[in-house]
Structures are given as structure tokens and as C-alpha cells.
Design a protein around this motif. Structure first.
Motif, mmCIF file in Angstrom:
data_model
loop_
_atom_site.group_PDB
_atom_site.id
_atom_site.type_symbol
_atom_site.label_atom_id
_atom_site.label_comp_id
_atom_site.label_asym_id
_atom_site.label_seq_id
_atom_site.Cartn_x
_atom_site.Cartn_y
_atom_site.Cartn_z
ATOM 1 N N PRO A 34 2.133 7.204 -7.897
ATOM 2 C CA PRO A 34 0.870 7.345 -8.646
ATOM 3 C C PRO A 34 0.863 6.617 -9.989
ATOM 4 O O PRO A 34 -0.176 6.090 -10.396
ATOM 5 C CB PRO A 34 0.750 8.863 -8.835
ATOM 6 C CG PRO A 34 1.563 9.447 -7.721
ATOM 7 C CD PRO A 34 2.691 8.505 -7.504
ATOM 8 N N ALA A 35 1.999 6.593 -10.664
ATOM 9 C CA ALA A 35 2.049 5.918 -11.962
ATOM 10 C C ALA A 35 1.799 4.422 -11.811
ATOM 11 O O ALA A 35 1.089 3.805 -12.616
ATOM 12 C CB ALA A 35 3.399 6.165 -12.631
ATOM 13 N N ARG B 208 -1.392 2.174 -13.265
ATOM 14 C CA ARG B 208 -1.241 0.924 -14.025
ATOM 15 C C ARG B 208 -2.065 -0.202 -13.414
ATOM 16 O O ARG B 208 -2.705 -0.986 -14.117
ATOM 17 C CB ARG B 208 0.233 0.512 -14.072
ATOM 18 C CG ARG B 208 1.118 1.378 -14.954
ATOM 19 C CD ARG B 208 2.583 0.973 -14.795
ATOM 20 N NE ARG B 208 2.783 -0.439 -15.107
ATOM 21 C CZ ARG B 208 3.888 -1.119 -14.785
ATOM 22 N NH1 ARG B 208 4.843 -0.515 -14.085
ATOM 23 N NH2 ARG B 208 4.015 -2.380 -15.121
ATOM 24 N N LEU B 209 -2.068 -0.281 -12.062
ATOM 25 C CA LEU B 209 -2.850 -1.324 -11.393
ATOM 26 C C LEU B 209 -4.344 -1.120 -11.658
ATOM 27 O O LEU B 209 -5.068 -2.088 -11.942
ATOM 28 C CB LEU B 209 -2.561 -1.323 -9.899
ATOM 29 C CG LEU B 209 -3.385 -2.315 -9.058
ATOM 30 C CD1 LEU B 209 -3.111 -3.751 -9.481
ATOM 31 C CD2 LEU B 209 -3.110 -2.139 -7.561
ATOM 32 N N SER C 56 0.825 -1.213 0.000
ATOM 33 C CA SER C 56 0.000 0.000 0.000
ATOM 34 C C SER C 56 0.858 1.261 0.000
ATOM 35 O O SER C 56 0.567 2.240 -0.697
ATOM 36 C CB SER C 56 -0.931 -0.001 1.206
ATOM 37 O OG SER C 56 -1.819 -1.091 1.153
ATOM 38 N N PHE C 57 1.926 1.253 0.808
ATOM 39 C CA PHE C 57 2.801 2.427 0.837
ATOM 40 C C PHE C 57 3.334 2.749 -0.560
ATOM 41 O O PHE C 57 3.312 3.908 -0.999
ATOM 42 C CB PHE C 57 3.971 2.209 1.787
ATOM 43 C CG PHE C 57 5.016 3.292 1.704
ATOM 44 C CD1 PHE C 57 4.869 4.471 2.419
ATOM 45 C CD2 PHE C 57 6.126 3.146 0.881
ATOM 46 C CE1 PHE C 57 5.809 5.484 2.314
ATOM 47 C CE2 PHE C 57 7.072 4.148 0.770
ATOM 48 C CZ PHE C 57 6.914 5.322 1.492
ATOM 49 N N HIS C 58 3.803 1.737 -1.247
ATOM 50 C CA HIS C 58 4.412 1.989 -2.551
ATOM 51 C C HIS C 58 3.365 2.333 -3.607
ATOM 52 O O HIS C 58 3.656 3.113 -4.530
ATOM 53 C CB HIS C 58 5.257 0.784 -2.965
ATOM 54 C CG HIS C 58 6.510 0.637 -2.137
ATOM 55 N ND1 HIS C 58 7.591 1.461 -2.280
ATOM 56 C CD2 HIS C 58 6.817 -0.229 -1.138
ATOM 57 C CE1 HIS C 58 8.535 1.118 -1.415
ATOM 58 N NE2 HIS C 58 8.088 0.088 -0.704
#
Length: 972
Positions: free
Chosen positions: A786-787, A791-792, A779-781
Motif C-alpha cells: 500500500p505504501a 507513492r505512485l 500489479s501484484f507488488h
């Protein structure tokens, strides 16, 4: 003529040399051991009363020091064993571990915690066969080769002396060999059945080539590679060591051999015509335990109170040293003395007093030992001839603090013998040497110093002349020379407060830690047919020893695992989708409620410079989510921690407290053992929060187990059939496997698999803390990149609003995010030790026999730069193959997957990995797919998820407040 060749050559067949030769040859290596003296197990050696008669004999080195300025300019005799077994064959068989703080000071000095007392304790236990079978197993060993004894000979003055010591203000110490020797105690010795135990007999040398009455002239060293290649003997023969040369000649002969071989101070070597190969301070830092003996005339010698009287003849008196008590005392006032010597007064300085029954029927004696000398001397060459003794200059009592230590010992003995009523009842007076006055409590420092100068001598416990940190590294390797180690008391950088026989025997490895990923599948084989037991030492002290995760034996573990494995098969996990989805929705509701609460606050008073939204620690949310799922699947009941986030925060912080105490509880089992002996009503007040939580969990789990066992067999349960009801109804399981206590421990490990008290193990099940940490890391990453989040969301979009679990598990980017988060959360960070019980393992020419403890850590694997470039960076591309990837790229990916040990590897890998991936994938998709909810980091940075501390699981900075985010709702 060919040169004889062995894997290992050992110069010196003394205490440590015999232990090493035995261990290495038993492991399948070829070993040659060279000893200058003979092999002798005659009565004059084996008898407990023989040690004093061996001084000056051909079975000992009969050294003499230089004239000592503080000992009336006398040359002091110094002895060492010159026979197979070394000093273990001629000493007084005192078996003391010394003081824990001395080992800790050693570890601090060399900056290597492996040499601290807590890390060496397991070796002390492995060595000994303790005399008291009821002693604390967390402190003492019962299966080692060295048998101990203590307090078994009831000398006539034993109780009167005890009373005098108590009257003098000394406390009895029943555990003087347990890390703190202060006080008075029975002396622990290592006799077995009234006979000596030389290291050569206790460990056995039948598999080694032993060369007695053979003197080593020098170590042969390749000048090109600066590598030790073998040993040249005094008779001209040369032996080759293909792996290593080990020097174990003792602290007075080892520096001589090193210097004769070109290893030492270059100026000193030059003066003797010896070319310098490496310039090291060999022979410096000599420290020795000095002794001074006072003699006391008995009031009633006709009662047979001491040796020399015909009625002092009980048979057991011949089975050990004629010693009643050993007393260890600290210095009364170190400040003035330490200031005089520019030494820190915080140094652990201890003087030891021993009450002996000695060599005259009218007297007893009390030798006083200075155990922590600050004076330092030297050992140097007298000649380049190896047959000539070295020059020994200890400079005894060269510092004021050493003189004060000995004065303290003298005053303590005088007070005990002359100033207590009990002492006065048995002692008539002190008997001084000719020309000196008797000592009394009014004797001045000058009086005591004059006495010490007249009677001071060596207690034959010198050390430090090839010190760790200056001559050898913390692996005992000689600096600047390959394939050469020193393994004896020479390596002690600081003195230890006790007798050195026990400490030097334990300088041998118990566990092999291999930091080589090519050896990974040997330690953790994929096939269940290759047996791997767990290390019982790592499991000792754990209160869940009946659980599958804590099962030592491979076969029993396999049977227990088979009973549970079907519940965690991927097919059955897919059947849990609806249950997991309910918890995902509940988690989303918690986030939405947080956003709404924050907006209400904002509407009332908007904080300057901040947008709206409430703040939540995702770690708490994820802990509650994982715990609810595992609890419901295990017991068929929703614990609903997600319904009370305050409770979730409390439970998770208790787990954190528990993990922060792991280092202490792991190494100081005796404390845990002692706490467990207390009544429950006391334990609940003194135990830390994590331990209290653990007991609460144990109680709640037992209630659930009892409820399930009391229900009718094959009873229908709502929603999903629980694990424990299925175990209850399994006709193939024996009743012993359905015992409520065993099932309780299994249940504890199911919901607390990576954070049990007092010591975590590698996770067998998905658990709670490990899943929460993985989710928090991911979650932190995602929030900070944002990019990557975009993508996710693009990958998830076609599957929304209710993505099927099977489809989620196939998404390449989501799978890569989960894999990288698992790598950086590391799972268990301690060494995952395994034992091949019936298989010989081989590593680069080294033979690891059956029963060897072998390990590798997840940190070594998951942070290996050769496999994971820039290992601290969160990089999902590591887990994704490009289109058209070749076989080399595919094999590299397979290796990365093998090295990602967050869920373990091999036949004992995490059983619940499918469930863990399912719950992680569904929650990440549920809260990050979009839908108007946004998160931004709140007073959180990468240090809140980075591996900063090893508490058996990776721990972030100690002041971290978790992974906190501000949750906001977008356009509605």
C-alpha cells in the motif's frame, strides 16, 4: 634449459584426445598432445577387415585381467589402441549412440541435465555426416566430420536372417540410432569410402604439437595450491600447461596415470610409496561389455554364404564389417535376478545380439553382448613404474542380473536359429567348443552359464574408472585439483547400451555459456556494425523461420529490422497515444464491470467474512489488452479480445499450455516433425491446446495479410496506418520480402513474439505474454504494498485525469516500477545464443574463434547478487538516483540497466521496447491512479509471480491460478 609451455597439455592421443587437440588448437590455443604409440595410417590400420588382426600387435595395449571366477577362472585378454587416434584407429568402427534412457539415468545420477539424451543429441548431430540425406534432420546430422554407413553390403544371408528374426518375434527398427535401439536393424558404422576414419584424421591436428611414441610418467601438481601445472614424461622432460591439463588415456590407463600422480585411494597409494595429494576412488566402478560368441554350421556352405569360401568375394564385402543385423533386446524377467542382487528391477538392462558373418566358410557366428552390466570391478596399480600394466579386475557376471542378461541373449539367438522355419532352412546345428554339448531351446540356466564361463570375453569397452560424481564433477574437473580434467570413457558413471566410440567423441563443448556480466556487451554489442548471428540450432524446428526474429544472418536481420523499426520509434509510438488510451478505458470498464457484478452478488448473499467486489485474473485482462494493441497496430483492425474475457482466458491458458510443452518440443524435434507430416485433419485432434491456438492464429494472420495485400496500394485506413500496409507500399523492399508466407510469419511473431510453437525466442517485439507478465508482476507488488501504491498515486495526481503519454514516461517512480517488474519477469529465460561470424572473441585468456556459439541467460543477469542485492525482492529504489548522486552511483545504475535483459540487449534487443513501455505505463496509470476503484489480492501470494519454472519464459508455480484480485468500487 627452459620448460616447454603450452596453454593445454593432453595426455593420451586417443579418440577424445585427438578431438580436443583439434578443437582447442583450431580455437587459437597452443596445444601439446602426447601419445605413447606411433602414427600409422597404413593399410593394416585403415582397412575395414584389419581390426581382428591387430589384436596382440604393438599397435594395441595387450592387457590381461585377473582370473575371473565366473569365467572358469580364466585370465581375459583386453585390448586398447596404442597409436595416434587410439581405439578409433583399431576398433571395429561400430557407430551406435546407445539408448536414450541410459543418458537420462546418467543425468539423474549426477543431477545435471546437460548429460541427458535430449541435451546431448545436438552434439551427436554435430559429429556425424549421416549416410541417408533424407533422414530426419531433427535426429541426425549431415555436416559433421564422421561419415556413417549402414546396410550397404548385401550379404547372401541378409534376407533369410531378417525373416528368421521376424519369425522369432523381433521388430525391425529403422531408427535404431535415434534414441531407442530395441529390435533388429542394420548396424551403423563409420567407414568413409571403405576406409577407417581415425579421430586424428577426421578432426585434423595440423595446428597442435603432437608427440608420438612419448609416454607420460605423471601429472605435475603444485602441493601448495593443489593445481595441475604440467606433465612429466618417462624420458625426464617436463612440459608446463598454463591453462589446463587434460587426461585422455582411456579407462584402463587414465586411472593408472592419476594414481601415479598422487590422485587416488590413499591406502592403495601408500602401499606403493606414492604420496597422496587428494584421496579419491580412482580405479573403482570399472564396468565392461562382456561378449560371448556362438557358432552355427550352415546347411549349404558351398553356396558361398560366409567368409572362407572363394565365391564370397563381392568387392563391397571388403568395405566394412561382415555383419548382417544388430539386435538389441531387453531382459525377459529381471525381477528375480534383481532381487538376488538387491538391484532395482527398473534399471534399464538390455542385452544385444549381433548376427555376424565370421571367420569360417562353413559357419556364421552371433556374438552376444551384455550392454548394461551391474557388476563392478577395479583398476589398480601393480607397481609405481608407469611402464608396468595396471591390475585389471572386471569381475564379469558377478551379479545374477548380469547372468540373466546374457542368458536372455543366448536364448534369443537359439530361438532364432533353431526354432524358426527360416532359421532351420539355413542352419544345421550349433557348434560348441570342445568338451561341451550343443545348446538348444531346452538348455537349462546351468547349461548356458557353463557355456558362458567357457567362452565369455571382453568386447573392449571398459569405462567408469574416474566416474563423474565421485572422481570428476559434471564439468569433468578432477575433484580437489585445479586445472585438471579427465575426458574419456573413464568418466562414465554408468554403462551405456551401445558401443562407446560415438558417445565419447561427443564429450566436447558446442556452446560457451558465460556467466559474467562484464562480458555482456561482448556477446550483445550495442553497435549494429558488430555482427552477431543467431544460433541456427536454437531456431531449428520453428515454423516462423522467415520472420525477422528468427533470421540467423546478421545482415539479413538488419535489413528486415530496418523496414519495421520506424513503426516502433518513440516518435511514432507517441502517435499511438489515442489508440492505447481507448484500450486503457476499455480495460477500466472491464474492472468496473467486475466490481459491479460482484456487488450484485454481495447484495443477494454476502459471503461470511468477505467484503464486496468481484474477482478477476489480471493476467487475462493484461493479455487481452496487449494483444488488442499489437493486432490493431499490425493489421489496422481491432481484435477486441478485451470485449470477451472468457475468450481472453481461453487464449491465455492455451499459451500457458504451449509454454509448458516447450521443454519437450525443444529437445524432441522429431516428435514435432512427425506431427507435422500428418494430414491437417489428424493434427488438429492430437495437437495440444496451445498448438491448436497457434494454428488458429496463423490462419487468422494469413487472412489479414491476404486482405491487406489485396487492398489498393496507399489506400487510406481508419485511425492508424498498419505496419503491413506500409510494408506492402514500401518501394525499397524486394518482392521476396513481401511474399505472403513471409509476411504471415512476421505477423505471427508480432503478436506472439515470446510464445511461438514449438520454441520461443528472445522477443523482437513487445508481444502479448511478456507484456502481460510484466503488468501482472507490477500489479501484484502495487496491490500488496500500500505504501508504494500511495507513492505512485501521489506522483500521478498532477497529471490526472488524462495523463499525457510523454509525461508518464518521464515519471521516475512509475519508470522504476516498470523497470523492476521487467527484471523480475525476466523475459526469455533460456540462453540467448549469439555467434560472431567473422570476429574472434576473447574471454579471460580464452579464445573464442569466429563461429563459436556464446550465450548468457536473463536469469544470470537479472538475479546477479553483485548487481541486484536480494535479487528476489521487488525494490524500486534500484532504479532511482538520489539527489546529488555521484558518478559511481550513476555508473552503477547504468550497469543495472544493462543487466535488465527483459527486453534484450544490443543490436537485436526488443524492437518494440518503446511500445511496450508506453502500453504498460498508460495502463498502470489508468487503473491505479485512484478514482474510487480499489483492488485486494484474492487467494494470491508472491508464489504466483515468482520465477519457479523455466519454460523459456519465467513461469510461476504450476498450480498457480494467476494474479487474482477482488475489485471494489469505493464511495460513489
Amino acid at each position: 634449459m627452459s620448460t616447454p609451455s603450452f596453454d593445454f597439455l593432453i595426455a593420451g592421443g586417443g579418440t577424445v584426445g585427438c578431438v580436443l587437440a583439434s578443437r582447442l588448437s583450431d580455437a587459437g590455443h597452443t596445444v601439446a598432445l602426447f601419445e605413447s604409440g606411433p602414427e600409422d595410417y597404413s593399410e593394416k590400420v585403415m582397412s575395414p577387415l584389419a581390426a581382428p588382426t591387430l589384436h596382440g600387435s604393438s599397435l594395441e595395449y595387450n592387457f590381461t585381467t585377473t582370473k575371473q571366477p565366473h569365467l572358469a577362472n580364466r585370465e581375459i585378454p583386453n585390448y586398447g589402441g596404442r597409436l595416434l587416434g587410439g581405439s578409433s584407429a583399431v576398433n571395429y568402427a561400430n557407430w551406435t549412440r546407445c539408448h536414450a534412457v541410459d543418458y537420462d539415468a546418467w543425468a539423474d545420477l549426477v543431477k545435471d541435465t546437460r548429460w541427458s539424451y535430449r541435451n546431448l543429441l545436438k552434439y551427436f548431430k554435430k559429429i556425424e555426416h549421416h549416410h541417408n540425406p533424407n533422414a530426419n534432420p531433427e535426429v541426425y546430422g549431415f555436416d559433421g566430420p564422421i561419415y556413417t554407413t549402414a546396410g550397404t553390403r548385401n550379404y547372401p544371408l541378409r534376407e533369410p536372417l531378417r525373416a528368421a528374426l521376424s519369425e522369432a518375434g523381433l521388430q525391425f527398427n529403422a531408427e535404431s540410432n535415434g534414441g531407442c535401439p530395441l529390435g533388429y536393424a542394420s548396424l551403423t558404422e563409420n567407414w568413409r569410402d571403405g576406409k577407417r576414419q581415425p579421430a586424428s584424421k577426421a578432426y585434423g591436428l595440423s595446428k597442435a604439437a603432437v608427440f608420438t611414441e612419448t609416454t607420460v610418467k605423471r601429472i605435475t601438481i603444485s602441493e601448495d595450491t593443489k593445481t595441475a601445472t604440467g606433465l612429466e614424461l618417462l624420458d625426464g622432460r617436463v612440459f608446463t600447461g598454463t591453462k589446463e591439463v587434460l587426461v585422455c588415456c582411456g579407462s584402463l590407463k587414465t586411472p593408472q596415470l592419476l594414481m601415479l600422480s598422487g590422485i587416488g585411494p590413499s591406502g592403495h597409494l601408500f602401499s606403493h610409496g606414492i604420496p597422496t595429494i587428494v584421496d579419491l576412488p580412482v580405479g573403482q566402478n570399472l564396468h565392461d561389455h562382456m561378449s560371448a560368441t556362438l557358432y552355427w554350421k550352415l546347411r549349404n556352405p558351398e553356396r558361398g554364404l560366409a567368409i572362407g569360401r572363394p565365391d564370397f568375394m563381392k568387392p563391397e564385402f571388403k568395405e566394412g564389417n561382415p555383419i548382417d543385423w544388430i539386435v538389441t533386446s531387453s531382459i525377459s524377467d529381471t525381477l528375480k535376478a534383481s532381487e538376488s542382487d538387491n538391484i532395482s528391477p527398473e534399471d534399464p538392462l538390455i542385452s544385444q545380439v549381433r548376427g555376424h558373418v565370421d571367420l569360417a566358410g562353413t559357419h556364421i557366428s552371433t556374438p552376444i553382448l551384455g550392454l548394461l552390466p551391474t557388476s563392478r570391478g577395479t583398476v589398480s596399480l601393480a607397481s609405481a613404474d608407469p611402464a608396468v600394466d595396471p591390475v585389471i579386475s572386471p569381475t564379469y557376471m558377478d551379479t545374477e542380473i548380469d547372468r540373466e542378461a546374457m542368458r536372455t541373449g543366448v536364448r534369443l539367438v537359439v530361438r532364432t536359429m533353431l526354432d524358426t522355419a527360416k532359421g532351420q532352412a539355413i542352419i544345421e546345428e550349433e557348434t560348441p567348443p570342445p568338451g561341451l554339448s550343443p545348446l538348444s531351446s531346452s538348455s537349462s540356466d546351468m547349461d548356458i552359464d557353463r557355456r558362458l564361463a567357457a567362452i565369455g570375453r571382453s568386447f573392449f569397452q571398459s569405462a567408469g574408472t574416474a566416474a563423474m560424481g565421485t572422481v570428476v564433477d559434471t564439468n569433468l574437473r578432477v575433484k580437489g585439483i585445479g586445472s585438471l580434467r579427465v575426458v574419456d570413457a573413464s568418466i562414465l558413471p554408468l554403462p551405456l547400451a551401445g558401443h562407446y566410440q560415438c558417445p565419447i567423441v561427443r564429450i566436447t563443448p558446442r556452446e560457451v555459456h558465460v556467466n559474467d556480466l562484464d562480458f555482456l556487451l561482448t556477446i550483445y554489442p550495442l553497435s549494429p556494425l558488430e555482427k552477431r548471428d543467431k544460433d541456427p540450432v536454437q531456431l531449428r524446428g520453428l515454423d516462423v523461420g522467415l520472420s525477422t526474429a528468427s533470421t540467423v544472418c546478421h545482415n539479413l536481420h538488419h535489413r528486415r529490422r530496418e523496414a519495421i523499426a520506424p513503426f516502433f520509434a518513440e516518435k511514432n509510438v507517441l502517435g499511438l497515444e489515442s489508440m492505447i488510451r481507448q484500450k486503457v478505458e476499455q480495460g477500466r470498464e472491464v474492472l468496473d464491470r467486475t466490481a459491479r457484478d460482484g456487488r450484485e452478488v454481495e447484495d443477494q448473499e454476502r459471503p461470511k467474512g468477505r467484503t464486496g467486489g468481484g474477482v478477476i485474473d489480471l493476467y487475462d485482462l493484461y493479455y487481452a489488452y496487449a494483444r488488442d494493441i499489437v493486432f490493431q497496430y499490425s493489421f489496422g483492425k481491432d481484435s477486441n479480445v478485451l470485449g470477451d474475457m472468457d475468450e481472453a482466458a481461453t487464449l491465455r491458458r492455451n499459451i500457458t499450455d504451449l509454454l509448458l510443452g516447450v521443454k519437450f518440443t525443444k529437445h524432441f524435434h522429431s516428435v514435432v516433425w512427425a506431427i507435422n507430416q500428418l494430414p491437417g485433419w489428424i493434427r488438429k485432434y492430437i495437437a495440444p491446446p496451445g498448438a491448436k491456438n497457434m494454428r488458429d492464429i496463423a490462419t487468422s494472420v494469413r487472412e489479414e495479410i491476404d486482405r491487406i495485400l489485396a487492398a489498393p496500394s496507399n489506400s487510406q485506413e481508419t485511425q492508424h496506418r498498419s505496419i503491413f500496409s506500409a510494408l506492402r507500399d514500401n518501394p525499397d523492399l524486394p518482392l521476396s520480402e513481401k511474399d505472403p508466407h513471409r509476411l504471415q510469419q512476421e505477423g505471427i511473431m508480432l503478436i506472439m513474439s515470446d510464445a511461438p510453437f514449438p520454441r520461443p525466442l528472445s522477443p523482437l517485439f513487445p508481444g502479448t505474454e511478456s507484456a502481460a507478465k510484466l503488468l501482472a508482476t507490477a500489479s501484484f507488488h502495487l496491490v500488496s504494498q500500500p505504501a508504494l501504491l500511495a507513492r505512485l498515486r501521489a506522483e500521478l495526481a498532477p497529471l490526472m485525469p488524462q495523463p499525457p503519454l510523454a509525461a508518464l514516461l518521464k515519471l521516475p517512480l512509475l519508470s522504476a516500477i516498470v523497470a523492476e517488474a521487467a527484471r523480475l519477469s525476466f523475459g526469455l529465460t533460456g540462453r540467448n545464443a549469439r555467434i560472431a561470424p567473422d570476429q574472434t572473441l576473447r574471454y579471460k585468456g580464452y579464445i573464442l574463434p569466429p563461429g563459436t556459439v556464446v550465450s548468457m541467460s536473463t536469469l544470470c543477469a537479472g538475479a546477479d547478487e553483485g548487481v541486484f542485492p536480494e535479487p528476489s525482492r521487488f525494490e524500486v529504489g534500484r532504479w532511482m538516483l538520489r539527489d546529488g548522486a555521484g558518478e559511481a552511483e550513476k555508473e552503477a545504475l547504468r550497469k543495472r540497466m544493462r543487466c535488465n535483459l527483459g527486453f534484450g540487449l544490443g543490436g537485436r534487443r526488443c524492437l518494440g521496447v518503446s511500445l511496450a513501455r508506453a502500453e504498460v505505463a498508460m495502463l498502470l496509470a489508468g487503473i491505479f491512479a485512484g478514482g474510487g476503484r480499489e483492488m485486494e489480492l484474492f487467494e494470491t501470494d508472491v508464489a504466483d509471480v515468482e520465477f519457479k519454472h523455466d519454460y523459456q519464459v519465467a513461469h510461476a508455480r504450476l498450480d498457480s491460478r494467476g494474479v487474482r484480485v477482488r475489485v471494489k468500487m469505493g464511495m460513489e
